[in-house]
Design an enzyme around this catalytic site. Structure first.
Site, short mmCIF file in Angstrom:
data_model
loop_
_atom_site.label_atom_id
_atom_site.label_comp_id
_atom_site.label_asym_id
_atom_site.label_seq_id
_atom_site.Cartn_x
_atom_site.Cartn_y
_atom_site.Cartn_z
CE LYS A 55 26.60 35.74 -27.04
NZ LYS A 55 25.87 35.62 -26.01
CG ASN A 56 28.73 33.47 -24.27
OD1 ASN A 56 27.76 34.20 -24.65
ND2 ASN A 56 27.87 31.84 -24.55
CB CYS A 156 15.26 34.47 -21.65
SG CYS A 156 16.32 33.14 -21.87
NE ARG A 161 19.56 31.11 -19.90
CZ ARG A 161 20.29 31.83 -20.98
NH1 ARG A 161 19.84 32.34 -21.93
NH2 ARG A 161 21.63 31.81 -20.87
CG ASP A 347 24.92 28.75 -26.83
OD1 ASP A 347 23.93 28.40 -26.21
OD2 ASP A 347 25.72 29.40 -26.04
NE ARG A 439 21.44 39.21 -26.90
CZ ARG A 439 21.33 38.08 -26.46
NH1 ARG A 439 20.22 37.29 -27.13
NH2 ARG A 439 22.20 37.36 -25.57
C1 UD1 Z 1 25.97 30.19 -20.67
C2 UD1 Z 1 25.99 30.79 -21.97
C3 UD1 Z 1 24.59 30.45 -22.82
C4 UD1 Z 1 24.84 28.85 -23.02
C5 UD1 Z 1 24.83 28.31 -21.45
C6 UD1 Z 1 24.81 26.75 -21.55
C7 UD1 Z 1 26.94 32.91 -21.57
C8 UD1 Z 1 26.98 34.45 -21.43
N1 UD1 Z 1 25.96 32.13 -21.97
O1 UD1 Z 1 24.59 30.83 -20.03
O2 UD1 Z 1 25.20 30.81 -24.32
O3 UD1 Z 1 23.57 28.55 -23.91
O4 UD1 Z 1 25.75 28.93 -20.57
O5 UD1 Z 1 26.19 26.30 -22.20
O6 UD1 Z 1 28.00 32.43 -21.05
N2 UD1 Z 1 20.46 27.03 -13.92
C9 UD1 Z 1 19.99 27.09 -12.72
N3 UD1 Z 1 20.10 27.80 -11.88
C10 UD1 Z 1 21.15 28.90 -11.94
C11 UD1 Z 1 21.95 29.01 -13.13
C12 UD1 Z 1 21.66 28.32 -14.11
O7 UD1 Z 1 18.81 26.31 -12.60
O8 UD1 Z 1 21.29 29.57 -10.88
C13 UD1 Z 1 20.03 26.55 -15.10
C14 UD1 Z 1 19.77 26.93 -16.26
O9 UD1 Z 1 18.32 27.50 -16.35
C15 UD1 Z 1 19.99 25.95 -17.32
C16 UD1 Z 1 21.51 25.31 -17.02
O10 UD1 Z 1 21.33 25.64 -15.13
O11 UD1 Z 1 19.03 25.08 -17.52
C17 UD1 Z 1 22.56 25.87 -17.50
O12 UD1 Z 1 22.77 27.13 -17.34
P1 UD1 Z 1 24.04 28.07 -17.30
O13 UD1 Z 1 25.03 26.84 -17.69
O14 UD1 Z 1 23.94 28.67 -16.07
O15 UD1 Z 1 23.94 29.13 -18.43
P2 UD1 Z 1 24.37 30.60 -18.46
O16 UD1 Z 1 25.67 30.69 -17.65
O17 UD1 Z 1 23.19 31.32 -18.26
#
Ligand code: UD1
Length: 460
Positions: A55-56, A156, A161, A347, A439
């Site tokens: 999915k991701n 969320c 996030r 995850d 989802r």
């Molecule tokens: C992706 C995955 C999700 C998984 C996560 C971590 C997808 C669609 N989703 O989510 O299933 O749980 O990676 O492996 O691929 N952060 C910030 N600022 C930002 C971006 C992130 O502070 O601009 C923080 C987030 O709040 C979190 C951490 O960084 O605490 C990691 O987030 P991130 O790796 O970006 O997760 P996603 O890409 O949203």
């Protein structure tokens, strides 16, 4: 859009209309339609589960179609509500969608996306709030179209996030970013994005994906430091390379991208879903059963397998996956701490907690990625699990026989952790809010029932 419907009504309808109606709870609540999953626990799983495409990875690969006017064909596409939401979003940016999910022949689970032109650069609130991965259209739209207007995703269930790191990365490439009315407005300088060095202060999967896609069409070289190394990023880089992008350092935490003026058509097979794989591996373990996971790769989830072996479960590689065998085992409690890849995935944290609730001895589970990812704990406690939270860590004292209960899930992985707990529990478990499961898990009840679980979906 052409679409080949499938006979099994368990499968998600991926037509854009159906997509918008299935993508979130509000529509279902309006209609009073709330499915739940009913499980009669205590049966050992025994059989084979075919793993779907990731999915991701799909959610990052699909927006890559916006980088070119040529078709992008993805195969091994999972049939999930989030994929349907992304189809809807890309459709309204101007992409045509051709999907083949007819379940026969070699051309199944194929999605062809073609954005001949960008007809709208706006990703509206209604879609983004249902699926945070919508923000992945930002990089491609700014890079090709020069402008994007994407709703801020908001918080969320698992934390605030933010997307600040996505925005800083685009700013490093010269984009001008403003926030107005709940929307991110990103504008490339005249002449387009310019390659530069992006240093992520902390690892972000989505941020790396947005930066990587944007950099493919920027002028000159972009260096992305402290890039995420998740297999889904490698998959995206492989696809972008097939489209003509020039990327070095794939699989490492430094990506070097030499921008090109345009990208072309490509066909890419999506890698297996490592989280679905890990989830079913833990389903085998929690029921003390034996399951062959096929169509997957153990190397995608080393950390999970290592920890699983430490509990006492045996893992045997096969030609197209591996076998998890927990029959007649007494499983030990094993500590885990979530980390970016190649560490233990966040995850898989909720599912690990369910397993530890049934293991012998205590286990400490530390969540280091998201600040609020223990929402499943009170629900597991209702099933008899003994869990105490101390800050970012949870102590699970196992060896309790879980008992079935009505439970409510707050997010995707929390839902499936309750399904796992239900498989091991005595008596009946009802998991409400199944739209979370839809989802990210394709036909979860059919896959588990195929291995002997007493599980069914009750239509609301
Ligand atoms: C992706 C995955 C999700 C998984 C996560 C971590 C997808 C669609 N989703 O989510 O299933 O749980 O990676 O492996 O691929 N952060 C910030 N600022 C930002 C971006 C992130 O502070 O601009 C923080 C987030 O709040 C979190 C951490 O960084 O605490 C990691 O987030 P991130 O790796 O970006 O997760 P996603 O890409 O949203």
């Amino acid at each position: 859009m052409s679409h080949s419907p499938v006979s099994e009504d368990l499968l998600i309808d991926l037509t854009p209309d159906a997509a918008s109606s299935r993508a979130g709870p509000d529509h279902k609540e309006r209609r009073g339609v709330m499915d739940c999953i009913r499980i009669e626990g205590g049966r050992r799983l025994d059989g084979t589960i075919a793993i779907s495409g990731a999915k991701n990875a799909a959610l990052a690969l699909m927006p890559a179609c916006l980088l070119t006017d040529q078709p992008l064909t993805l195969t091994n596409v999972p049939r999930l509500a989030d994929i349907a939401s992304m189809i809807t979003l890309l459709g309204q940016h101007g992409a045509s969608v051709d999907a083949a999910f007819d379940g026969a022949g070699g051309d199944t689970r194929r999605l062809t996306l073609q954005a001949r032109s960008i007809t709208s650069a706006t990703a509206p609130y209604d879609i983004v709030r249902k699926m945070r991965a919508s923000v992945l259209v930002l990089g491609p739209l700014v890079a090709r179209h020069g402008f994007a207007r994407v709703s801020l995703p908001g918080g969320c269930a698992i934390g605030t996030r933010p997307v600040d790191l996505h925005l800083k990365a685009l700013e490093a490439l010269g984009a001008d970013i403003t926030l107005a009315g709940g929307y991110i407005e990103a504008r490339a300088p005249s002449g387009g994005l310019r390659g530069d060095t992006i240093v992520f202060p902390s690892v972000t999967v989505g941020g790396t994906e947005n930066a990587l896609m944007a950099a493919t069409l920027a002028h000159g070289e972009t260096v992305i430091e402290n890039a995420a190394r998740e297999p889904e990023i490698t998959d995206l880089a492989t696809c972008l390379t097939a489209m003509g992008a020039r990327i070095e350092g794939v699989g490492t935490n430094t990506l070097r991208v030499e921008g090109v003026s345009s990208l072309t058509a490509a066909t890419h097979a999506i890698l297996p879903d490592r989280i679905e794989t890990g989830t079913y591996a833990l389903a085998a373990a929690i029921t003390r059963g034996r399951v062959h996971l096929s169509g997957t790769r153990a190397d995608l989830l080393h950390a999970v397998i290592e920890h699983l072996e430490e509990t006492g479960v045996s893992i045997t590689p096969t030609e197209d996956g591996f076998v998890v065998d927990a029959r007649d085992r007494v499983l030990r409690g094993v500590d885990v701490m979530t980390k970016p890849f190649p560490g233990f995935p966040t995850d898989m944290q909720a599912q690990w907690m369910a397993l530890m609730a049934t293991a012998d001895g205590a286990a400490m589970i530390t969540e280091s990625i998201f600040e609020n990812r223990f929402m499943h704990v009170p629900e597991l406690a209702r099933m008899g699990a003994d869990v105490n939270i101390h800050g970012g860590s949870a102590i699970v004292r196992g060896r309790r026989r879980l008992s079935g209960a009505q439970v409510m899930a707050t997010d995707l992985r929390a839902s499936v952790c309750l399904v796992l707990a239900g498989l091991a529990a005595e008596g009946e478990t009802i998991v409400n809010r199944v739209y979370h499961l839809d989802r990210g898990y394709e036909t979860v009840e059919a896959k588990l029932a195929g291995c002997g679980a007493a599980i069914e979906r009750v239509r609301g």
